[in-house]
Write a protein that holds these residues in place. Structure first.
Motif, PDB file in Angstrom:
ATOM      1  N   PHE A  65      -7.553   4.099 -13.563  1.00 18.11           N
ATOM      2  CA  PHE A  65      -6.952   5.423 -13.395  1.00 18.11           C
ATOM      3  C   PHE A  65      -6.937   5.703 -11.897  1.00 18.11           C
ATOM      4  O   PHE A  65      -7.928   5.458 -11.216  1.00 18.11           O
ATOM      5  N   HIS A  66      -5.804   6.192 -11.379  1.00 27.19           N
ATOM      6  CA  HIS A  66      -5.825   6.632  -9.976  1.00 27.19           C
ATOM      7  C   HIS A  66      -5.012   7.900  -9.820  1.00 27.19           C
ATOM      8  O   HIS A  66      -3.982   8.082 -10.465  1.00 27.19           O
ATOM      9  N   PHE A  67      -5.500   8.781  -8.942  1.00 28.70           N
ATOM     10  CA  PHE A  67      -4.822  10.048  -8.655  1.00 28.70           C
ATOM     11  C   PHE A  67      -3.531   9.760  -7.899  1.00 28.70           C
ATOM     12  O   PHE A  67      -3.401   8.713  -7.245  1.00 28.70           O
ATOM     13  N   PHE A 122      -4.481   5.872  -2.265  1.00 26.78           N
ATOM     14  CA  PHE A 122      -3.782   4.687  -1.771  1.00 26.78           C
ATOM     15  C   PHE A 122      -4.155   3.479  -2.618  1.00 26.78           C
ATOM     16  O   PHE A 122      -5.334   3.246  -2.886  1.00 26.78           O
ATOM     17  N   HIS A 123      -3.128   2.724  -3.036  1.00 27.65           N
ATOM     18  CA  HIS A 123      -3.374   1.544  -3.868  1.00 27.65           C
ATOM     19  C   HIS A 123      -2.380   0.430  -3.563  1.00 27.65           C
ATOM     20  O   HIS A 123      -1.336   0.653  -2.946  1.00 27.65           O
ATOM     21  N   TYR A 124      -2.728  -0.745  -4.057  1.00 28.99           N
ATOM     22  CA  TYR A 124      -2.024  -1.996  -3.730  1.00 28.99           C
ATOM     23  C   TYR A 124      -2.323  -2.991  -4.829  1.00 28.99           C
ATOM     24  O   TYR A 124      -3.404  -2.945  -5.429  1.00 28.99           O
ATOM     25  N   TRP A 171       0.837  -1.208   0.000  1.00 28.12           N
ATOM     26  CA  TRP A 171       0.000   0.000   0.000  1.00 28.12           C
ATOM     27  C   TRP A 171       0.869   1.253   0.000  1.00 28.12           C
ATOM     28  O   TRP A 171       1.756   1.410   0.834  1.00 28.12           O
ATOM     29  N   HIS A 172       0.585   2.146  -0.930  1.00 29.38           N
ATOM     30  CA  HIS A 172       1.369   3.388  -1.044  1.00 29.38           C
ATOM     31  C   HIS A 172       0.608   4.447  -1.823  1.00 29.38           C
ATOM     32  O   HIS A 172      -0.420   4.157  -2.454  1.00 29.38           O
ATOM     33  N   GLN A 173       1.153   5.664  -1.777  1.00 22.36           N
ATOM     34  CA  GLN A 173       0.714   6.759  -2.648  1.00 22.36           C
ATOM     35  C   GLN A 173       1.862   7.008  -3.624  1.00 22.36           C
ATOM     36  O   GLN A 173       3.022   7.116  -3.207  1.00 22.36           O
ATOM     37  N   ASP A 174       1.567   7.141  -4.900  1.00 25.13           N
ATOM     38  CA  ASP A 174       2.642   7.340  -5.884  1.00 25.13           C
ATOM     39  C   ASP A 174       3.452   8.603  -5.581  1.00 25.13           C
ATOM     40  O   ASP A 174       4.667   8.640  -5.782  1.00 25.13           O
ATOM     41  N   GLU A 175       2.786   9.634  -5.095  1.00 26.11           N
ATOM     42  CA  GLU A 175       3.479  10.905  -4.875  1.00 26.11           C
ATOM     43  C   GLU A 175       4.582  10.780  -3.815  1.00 26.11           C
ATOM     44  O   GLU A 175       5.500  11.604  -3.776  1.00 26.11           O
TER      45      GLU A 175
HETATM   46 NI    NI Z   1       1.775   3.048  -7.398  1.00 28.09          NI
END
Ligand code: NI
Length: 285
Positions: free
Chosen positions: A220-222, A226-228, A138-142
């Protein structure tokens, strides 16, 4: 080769969904024929370890030693190693839809918007080998990006075969895109591992939504959602491309403290430094 023209648009309902939830899944972003072409090139790039020497192919989940088996190999900007990955319908549709979604979101966030022009930030190829492919925590790309910049960006993630919960489809936590970048650390608290994980207690993963999609579909994700993706427990490789794009970046008055970036000591980082040094030396001679 002529540049591909975008052919797909999302609806007002889909834009509203993205603005509210911070992600969106669609069933199709390119043709079956393009998926097949891309898959052949993709497999060839990983087979010949394109970018390995200059630190642009590495294992995101491990310590990335020369003789270790990569369980989450990744190639940064694979377009530089294969012309077949350039000017694709995937990219044309992805950028056009990103423009629709980010324009909608700019109003919601009242964020700094300097221009409606969408900039291509880069393409990644992320492979989860059959049976052994690791999870992407789990993380945020930014959290990976420049703490001194404002970002208004998103990722267009496309699997080159069906993406399922068994092989590692995308999972998101709805509504997390409107917050700040939260503190992260290197996976396993090991600064030799490139993958970042959000610190304990920041998110509620019981709210996660899995997004299985067909080959040639997309999520699509901002950049703050948070994604995994889970491990690949299936018998086929899980191949995906991720195109990151957004509004032009601007510099913050006060940079943020992403201290976890300063702790990084990866083998890929060393290879990138050595490649840069070799380049400087060859330019001098
Ligand atoms: Ni990512």
């Amino acid at each position: 080769m002529a540049e591909a023209e975008p052919k797909i648009r999302v609806t007002e309902e889909q834009i509203e969904f993205f603005c509210r939830e911070g992600f969106l899944a669609i069933e199709r972003i390119t043709s079956d024929a393009e998926v097949e072409r891309l898959r052949a090139t993709y497999d060839e790039l990983f087979a010949r370890r394109a970018g390995r020497e200059e630190g642009r192919q590495y294992d995101l989940a491990g310590t990335d030693e020369e003789d270790s088996v990569a369980t989450l190999p990744q190639i940064l900007e694979p377009r530089q190693y294969a012309a077949q990955l350039r000017d694709t319908l995937y990219e044309a549709n992805g950028l056009a839809i990103a423009g629709q979604l980010l324009e909608g979101l700019a109003e919601t966030l009242q964020d700094r918007v300097l221009s409606s022009e969408i900039v291509d930030f880069g393409l990644h190829a992320i492979l989860k080998p059959a049976g052994i492919g690791s999870e992407t925590p789990w993380h945020q790309d930014e959290a990976y990006w420049d703490p001194a910049k404002y970002f208004h960006g998103l990722s267009v993630w496309m699997p080159l075969q069906e993406a399922t919960e068994e092989n590692g489809c995308m999972c998101f936590i709805p509504g997390t895109h409107t917050g700040e970048v939260l503190s992260h650390h290197h996976a396993g608290d090991d600064p030799r591992i490139e993958a970042l994980v959000v610190d304990d207690g920041h998110i509620d993963i019981s709210k996660a939504v899995a997004c299985p999609i067909p080959a040639g579909g997309a999520t699509f994700h901002f950049c703050r959602t948070f994604h995994y993706t889970g491990p690949n427990r299936s018998v086929v490789p899980r191949r995906a491309l991720a195109l990151t794009c957004g509004l032009p970046q601007s510099t913050r008055e006060v940079p943020r403290d992403f201290y976890w970036q300063g702790e990084k000591r990866t083998n890929a980082g060393k290879r990138r430094e050595e490649a840069a040094r070799r380049l400087t030396e060859s330019e001098k001679s």
